[in-house]
Motif scaffolding. Structure first.
Motif, PDB file in Angstrom:
ATOM      1  N   PHE A  18       0.836  -1.198   0.000  1.00 19.62           N
ATOM      2  CA  PHE A  18       0.000   0.000   0.000  1.00 19.62           C
ATOM      3  C   PHE A  18       0.875   1.254   0.000  1.00 19.62           C
ATOM      4  CE2 PHE A  18      -2.442   3.196   2.511  1.00 19.62           C
ATOM      5  CZ  PHE A  18      -3.443   3.436   1.572  1.00 19.62           C
ATOM      6  N   VAL A  19       1.903   1.262   0.843  1.00 13.87           N
ATOM      7  CA  VAL A  19       2.833   2.400   0.894  1.00 13.87           C
ATOM      8  C   VAL A  19       3.514   2.574  -0.457  1.00 13.87           C
ATOM      9  CG1 VAL A  19       4.959   3.287   1.951  1.00 13.87           C
ATOM     10  CG2 VAL A  19       3.206   2.232   3.383  1.00 13.87           C
ATOM     11  N   GLU A  20       3.952   1.476  -1.051  1.00 17.29           N
ATOM     12  CA  GLU A  20       4.623   1.557  -2.346  1.00 17.29           C
ATOM     13  C   GLU A  20       3.693   2.094  -3.425  1.00 17.29           C
ATOM     14  OE1 GLU A  20       6.231  -2.374  -2.898  1.00 17.29           O
ATOM     15  OE2 GLU A  20       7.853  -2.003  -1.467  1.00 17.29           O
ATOM     16  N   SER A  21       2.411   1.727  -3.361  1.00 17.45           N
ATOM     17  CA  SER A  21       1.472   2.243  -4.364  1.00 17.45           C
ATOM     18  C   SER A  21       1.284   3.747  -4.210  1.00 17.45           C
ATOM     19  CB  SER A  21       0.128   1.510  -4.287  1.00 17.45           C
ATOM     20  OG  SER A  21      -0.604   1.902  -3.149  1.00 17.45           O
ATOM     21  N   LEU A  22       1.287   4.244  -2.979  1.00 19.07           N
ATOM     22  CA  LEU A  22       1.170   5.688  -2.757  1.00 19.07           C
ATOM     23  C   LEU A  22       2.428   6.417  -3.223  1.00 19.07           C
ATOM     24  CD1 LEU A  22      -0.484   5.849   0.769  1.00 19.07           C
ATOM     25  CD2 LEU A  22      -1.536   6.419  -1.417  1.00 19.07           C
ATOM     26  N   LEU A  23       3.589   5.848  -2.938  1.00 23.11           N
ATOM     27  CA  LEU A  23       4.845   6.479  -3.330  1.00 23.11           C
ATOM     28  C   LEU A  23       5.045   6.456  -4.842  1.00 23.11           C
ATOM     29  CD1 LEU A  23       7.202   5.168  -0.525  1.00 23.11           C
ATOM     30  CD2 LEU A  23       6.187   7.431  -0.723  1.00 23.11           C
ATOM     31  N   ALA A  24       4.449   5.476  -5.514  1.00 26.23           N
ATOM     32  CA  ALA A  24       4.573   5.392  -6.966  1.00 26.23           C
ATOM     33  C   ALA A  24       3.814   6.510  -7.667  1.00 26.23           C
ATOM     34  CB  ALA A  24       4.074   4.031  -7.451  1.00 26.23           C
ATOM     35  N   ASP A  25       2.817   7.081  -6.983  1.00 26.15           N
ATOM     36  CA  ASP A  25       2.020   8.160  -7.566  1.00 26.15           C
ATOM     37  C   ASP A  25       1.913   9.294  -6.545  1.00 26.15           C
ATOM     38  OD1 ASP A  25       0.282   9.812  -8.893  1.00 26.15           O
ATOM     39  OD2 ASP A  25      -1.349   8.355  -9.033  1.00 26.15           O
ATOM     40  N   SER A  70       5.568  17.329  13.722  1.00 23.73           N
ATOM     41  CA  SER A  70       6.788  18.085  13.989  1.00 23.73           C
ATOM     42  C   SER A  70       8.071  17.263  13.868  1.00 23.73           C
ATOM     43  CB  SER A  70       6.728  18.708  15.388  1.00 23.73           C
ATOM     44  OG  SER A  70       6.596  17.706  16.370  1.00 23.73           O
ATOM     45  N   GLU A  71       7.936  15.943  13.874  1.00 22.75           N
ATOM     46  CA  GLU A  71       9.135  15.102  13.882  1.00 22.75           C
ATOM     47  C   GLU A  71       8.788  13.705  13.377  1.00 22.75           C
ATOM     48  OE1 GLU A  71      11.712  13.473  17.577  1.00 22.75           O
ATOM     49  OE2 GLU A  71      11.317  15.627  17.592  1.00 22.75           O
ATOM     50  N   ILE A  72       9.703  13.114  12.614  1.00 26.97           N
ATOM     51  CA  ILE A  72       9.549  11.733  12.171  1.00 26.97           C
ATOM     52  C   ILE A  72      10.872  11.025  12.399  1.00 26.97           C
ATOM     53  CG2 ILE A  72       9.075  10.177  10.240  1.00 26.97           C
ATOM     54  CD1 ILE A  72       7.319  12.373   9.032  1.00 26.97           C
ATOM     55  N   ASN A  73      10.805   9.917  13.129  1.00 24.59           N
ATOM     56  CA  ASN A  73      12.000   9.116  13.451  1.00 24.59           C
ATOM     57  C   ASN A  73      13.121   9.959  14.032  1.00 24.59           C
ATOM     58  OD1 ASN A  73      10.598   6.919  12.575  1.00 24.59           O
ATOM     59  ND2 ASN A  73      11.923   6.445  10.867  1.00 24.59           N
ATOM     60  N   GLY A  74      12.754  10.875  14.917  1.00 23.61           N
ATOM     61  CA  GLY A  74      13.751  11.686  15.597  1.00 23.61           C
ATOM     62  C   GLY A  74      14.255  12.879  14.815  1.00 23.61           C
ATOM     63  N   GLN A  75      13.825  13.016  13.575  1.00 27.84           N
ATOM     64  CA  GLN A  75      14.264  14.148  12.750  1.00 27.84           C
ATOM     65  C   GLN A  75      13.178  15.223  12.736  1.00 27.84           C
ATOM     66  OE1 GLN A  75      15.518  13.240   8.734  1.00 27.84           O
ATOM     67  NE2 GLN A  75      15.345  15.368   8.112  1.00 27.84           N
ATOM     68  N   LYS A  76      13.543  16.404  13.192  1.00 22.71           N
ATOM     69  CA  LYS A  76      12.610  17.513  13.193  1.00 22.71           C
ATOM     70  C   LYS A  76      12.307  17.926  11.763  1.00 22.71           C
ATOM     71  CE  LYS A  76      13.481  19.358  17.727  1.00 22.71           C
ATOM     72  NZ  LYS A  76      12.344  18.754  18.339  1.00 22.71           N
ATOM     73  N   TYR A  87      10.287  11.827   2.946  1.00 23.43           N
ATOM     74  CA  TYR A  87       9.492  11.180   1.902  1.00 23.43           C
ATOM     75  C   TYR A  87      10.370  10.167   1.152  1.00 23.43           C
ATOM     76  CZ  TYR A  87       6.856  10.636  -2.421  1.00 23.43           C
ATOM     77  OH  TYR A  87       6.192  10.110  -3.496  1.00 23.43           O
ATOM     78  N   ALA A  88      11.595  10.563   0.831  1.00 25.98           N
ATOM     79  CA  ALA A  88      12.509   9.680   0.112  1.00 25.98           C
ATOM     80  C   ALA A  88      12.851   8.437   0.935  1.00 25.98           C
ATOM     81  CB  ALA A  88      13.780  10.437  -0.266  1.00 25.98           C
ATOM     82  N   LYS A  89      12.932   8.568   2.251  1.00 25.01           N
ATOM     83  CA  LYS A  89      13.278   7.442   3.123  1.00 25.01           C
ATOM     84  C   LYS A  89      12.125   6.465   3.319  1.00 25.01           C
ATOM     85  CE  LYS A  89      16.744   9.956   5.776  1.00 25.01           C
ATOM     86  NZ  LYS A  89      17.092  10.496   7.086  1.00 25.01           N
ATOM     87  N   LEU A  90      10.903   6.872   2.986  1.00 20.72           N
ATOM     88  CA  LEU A  90       9.741   6.013   3.203  1.00 20.72           C
ATOM     89  C   LEU A  90       9.842   4.679   2.462  1.00 20.72           C
ATOM     90  CD1 LEU A  90       6.636   8.350   3.174  1.00 20.72           C
ATOM     91  CD2 LEU A  90       7.411   6.899   5.029  1.00 20.72           C
ATOM     92  N   ARG A  91      10.470   4.680   1.324  1.00 16.34           N
ATOM     93  CA  ARG A  91      10.580   3.441   0.537  1.00 16.34           C
ATOM     94  C   ARG A  91      11.291   2.339   1.313  1.00 16.34           C
ATOM     95  NH1 ARG A  91       8.703   3.970  -4.440  1.00 16.34           N
ATOM     96  NH2 ARG A  91       8.883   5.956  -5.499  1.00 16.34           N
ATOM     97  N   HIS A  95       9.698   1.225  10.055  1.00 13.12           N
ATOM     98  CA  HIS A  95       9.036   1.781  11.237  1.00 13.12           C
ATOM     99  C   HIS A  95       9.119   3.304  11.192  1.00 13.12           C
ATOM    100  CE1 HIS A  95       7.527   1.786  15.348  1.00 13.12           C
ATOM    101  NE2 HIS A  95       8.299   2.832  15.514  1.00 13.12           N
ATOM    102  N   LEU A  96       8.018   3.946  11.533  1.00 17.50           N
ATOM    103  CA  LEU A  96       7.988   5.401  11.641  1.00 17.50           C
ATOM    104  C   LEU A  96       7.491   5.777  13.025  1.00 17.50           C
ATOM    105  CD1 LEU A  96       6.285   6.350   8.253  1.00 17.50           C
ATOM    106  CD2 LEU A  96       8.721   6.441   8.791  1.00 17.50           C
ATOM    107  N   SER A  97       8.194   6.668  13.650  1.00 15.55           N
ATOM    108  CA  SER A  97       7.765   7.239  14.925  1.00 15.55           C
ATOM    109  C   SER A  97       7.443   8.704  14.619  1.00 15.55           C
ATOM    110  CB  SER A  97       8.884   7.117  15.954  1.00 15.55           C
ATOM    111  OG  SER A  97       8.462   7.595  17.198  1.00 15.55           O
ATOM    112  N   VAL A  98       6.157   9.042  14.626  1.00 21.05           N
ATOM    113  CA  VAL A  98       5.696  10.353  14.189  1.00 21.05           C
ATOM    114  C   VAL A  98       5.208  11.163  15.392  1.00 21.05           C
ATOM    115  CG1 VAL A  98       4.092  11.566  12.652  1.00 21.05           C
ATOM    116  CG2 VAL A  98       4.983   9.320  11.993  1.00 21.05           C
ATOM    117  N   VAL A  99       5.843  12.313  15.630  1.00 17.57           N
ATOM    118  CA  VAL A  99       5.449  13.185  16.733  1.00 17.57           C
ATOM    119  C   VAL A  99       4.416  14.179  16.202  1.00 17.57           C
ATOM    120  CG1 VAL A  99       6.226  14.896  18.420  1.00 17.57           C
ATOM    121  CG2 VAL A  99       7.668  12.916  17.885  1.00 17.57           C
ATOM    122  N   VAL A 100       3.274  14.194  16.884  1.00 16.24           N
ATOM    123  CA  VAL A 100       2.145  15.014  16.466  1.00 16.24           C
ATOM    124  C   VAL A 100       1.708  15.898  17.633  1.00 16.24           C
ATOM    125  CG1 VAL A 100      -0.259  14.960  15.648  1.00 16.24           C
ATOM    126  CG2 VAL A 100       1.366  13.218  14.877  1.00 16.24           C
TER     127      VAL A 100
END
Length: 114
Positions: A18-25, A70-76, A87-91, A95-100
């Motif tokens: 599913f993630v790959e299909s979203l990233l493809a478009d 505000s942050e994903i995987n420790g990166q602001k 976005y490039a690393k999503l492929r 695991h994603l740790s998303v701070v909201v």
């Protein structure tokens, strides 16, 4: 909906295909929700989520209009370049740790990609 399983408000598993299909478009991904940079004290403090579409990835993992990512995987996420790098690393991510930030509270959403 079958590609995403959330066992709690803060923990979800997303099917890799599913993630790959979203990233493809990227256009398809970008129509699911709008992300606008927000500034605090003269610096970008993250991206405000708005126009979240029903049934979108954002909705299914629990993001709501007005949330600030505000942050994903420790990166602001301080710049558009930071967001594009993530976005490039999503492929390759498993695991994603998303701070909201929501209504003054900070929550972390843990998302596994399998």
């Amino acid at each position: 909906e079958e590609a995403i399983n959330c066992t709690s408000e803060h923990t979800c598993t997303v099917d890799r295909k599913f993630v790959e299909s979203l990233l493809a478009d990227p256009r398809k991904l970008m129509t699911q929700a709008q992300m606008m940079p927000i500034t605090r004290d003269g610096e970008t403090a993250g991206f405000r989520v708005s126009r979240v579409r029903k049934g979108s990835l954002a909705t299914l993992i629990g993001l709501k209009n007005g949330d600030v990512v505000s942050e994903i995987n420790g990166q602001k996420l301080g710049t558009i370049d930071d967001a594009m790098a993530m976005y490039a690393k999503l492929r390759r991510a498993s695991h994603l740790s998303v701070v909201v930030e929501r209504g003054g509270a900070v929550v972390t959403k843990e998302i596994s990609i399998k």
